[in-house]
Design an enzyme around this catalytic site. Structure first.
Site, short mmCIF file in Angstrom:
data_model
loop_
_atom_site.label_atom_id
_atom_site.label_comp_id
_atom_site.label_asym_id
_atom_site.label_seq_id
_atom_site.Cartn_x
_atom_site.Cartn_y
_atom_site.Cartn_z
N PRO A 114 0.82 -1.21 0.00
CA PRO A 114 0.00 0.00 0.00
C PRO A 114 0.86 1.26 0.00
CG PRO A 114 -0.73 -1.52 1.69
CD PRO A 114 0.53 -2.08 1.13
N THR A 115 0.39 2.28 -0.71
CA THR A 115 1.09 3.55 -0.76
C THR A 115 1.24 4.10 0.66
OG1 THR A 115 0.20 4.00 -2.91
CG2 THR A 115 0.95 5.90 -1.67
N GLY A 116 2.45 4.49 1.01
CA GLY A 116 2.68 5.10 2.31
C GLY A 116 2.94 4.09 3.40
N CYS A 117 2.99 2.82 3.03
CA CYS A 117 3.23 1.77 4.00
C CYS A 117 4.72 1.45 4.00
CB CYS A 117 2.44 0.53 3.57
SG CYS A 117 2.40 -0.76 4.78
N VAL A 118 5.39 1.58 5.17
CA VAL A 118 6.84 1.37 5.17
C VAL A 118 7.24 0.01 5.75
CG1 VAL A 118 7.83 3.65 5.01
CG2 VAL A 118 6.81 2.91 7.15
#
Lengths: 110, 102, 138
Positions: free
Chosen positions: A106-110
């Site tokens: 997911p976008t923004g998931c680190v």
């Protein structure tokens, strides 16, 4: 490290996410789960299928907060909470379930 | 054969199309692609630039770039030819030189 | 952590057409990440940025991902204020009908669908921008 299923080899990134979205099939999700020492129940599949539908419609993997809310709306409040989702996917519902669903992280998931 | 001029910038964003039309020799061809396709649409603030230059140049626009931006071939200025990538290749081989206006 | 923190007004200003440059996609990704921080977010689409929201984008022919569908997910991310400059549409021969319908579901109103896209005139937009704490340009 490529994923080997039924004699076929599928390319993945360094974290095990499928390189090509179109390679996905249910057997790959099973194989990924087995490698993590997990077994996929109907409850897991509900979430995985939901994620695939979400990606098909919006071209993104939803953030956890968005996933939780949307699951609650679709499958009922007893499933739309992070406790339920983390029990199913202890490595993080967005991260782990997206991986099994063949989606990018997911976008923004680190 | 003459020169093929390539414009890939929106006329709202840069003056590439203006510069091209100002300096391109009469009889040369102009191909609009990428964000340049915005310059090929009718009823915009910049449509007149091409309308007035129509008698001096042959104009082409790349269809796939029109579709990608949610625009419609039907709204392309009359007289501009909508082409595909094969047509793009043909144009580059048919012309003596190709000049890009960045 | 329990502190509610300061809520600031963030505005993402989008002024470029999609696909020709990477700005539109980068902006969208930043917005999706920033949505997690519970700030007061507005998106503005002006100049060629209005092309980001057009209906019926079809990128099969250029081999790029069609990310226009992602704008319709912004409601899920609680982004409810999306402003499009009316004059920018007019200069391009476009109308609101050429844009995607962007909506959000109001949880406090039995999930009623409500509009999140507003076509606003230059003067009103100027006021909206002036009220922001932070404006990020793409």
């Amino acid at each position: 490290m490529p994923l080997e299923v039924n004699g076929q080899s599928y390319e993945t990134d360094e974290e095990g996410y499928l390189a090509n979205l179109n390679d996905w099939q249910p057997e790959l999700a099973e194989a990924m789960a087995t490698a993590d020492g997990a077994e996929l129940s109907d409850n897991h599949w509900e979430v995985i299928n939901f994620l695939r539908e979400y990606y098909e419609e919006y071209q993104i993997a939803p953030a956890v907060r968005v996933l939780t809310k949307a699951i609650g709306k679709k499958l009922g409040k007893d499933k739309g909470n992070s406790k339920y989702l983390y029990e199913l996917f202890p490595y993080g519902p967005a991260k782990q379930a997206c991986k099994y669903a063949g989606l990018p992280k997911p976008t923004g998931c680190v | 054969m003459s020169t093929l001029h390539l414009v890939n910038k929106s006329p709202f964003e840069r003056n590439s199309l203006d510069a091209c039309l100002r300096l391109a020799a009469k009889g040369s061809a102009v191909l609009l692609f990428e964000d340049g396709v915005i310059g090929a649409m009718q009823n915009t603030k910049h449509s007149d630039a091409i309308n007035t230059a129509m008698s001096d140049h042959k104009f082409y626009v790349l269809g796939p770039d029109i579709k990608a931006r949610g625009l419609n071939d039907d709204n392309v200025i009359d007289g501009i030819n909508v082409i595909d990538y094969d047509g793009f290749v043909d144009l580059t081989t048919e012309h003596k030189t190709v000049q890009s206006w960045l | 952590m329990e502190d509610e923190g300061v809520v600031k007004k963030f505005c993402y200003m989008n002024r470029k057409a999609p696909y020709g440059t990477i700005y539109a996609l980068e902006s969208l990704e930043v917005v999706l990440i920033a949505a997690a921080f519970d700030q007061d977010i507005s998106l503005v689409f002006a100049d060629d940025g209005v092309y980001q929201l057009t209906n019926n984008q079809d990128t099969d022919g250029i081999g790029m991902k069609n990310f226009s569908k992602t704008y319709t997910a912004l409601g899920d991310y609680d982004i409810k204020k999306i402003y499009v400059e009316k004059e920018s549409l007019e200069e391009r021969g476009l109308t609101a009908d050429d844009l995607q319908a962007l909506k959000y579901e109001d949880e406090d109103d039995d999930w009623a669908e409500k509009d999140s896209l507003f076509v606003v005139g230059r003067e009103e937009l100027s006021k909206i921008i002036d009220e922001q704490d932070v404006v990020l340009s793409f």
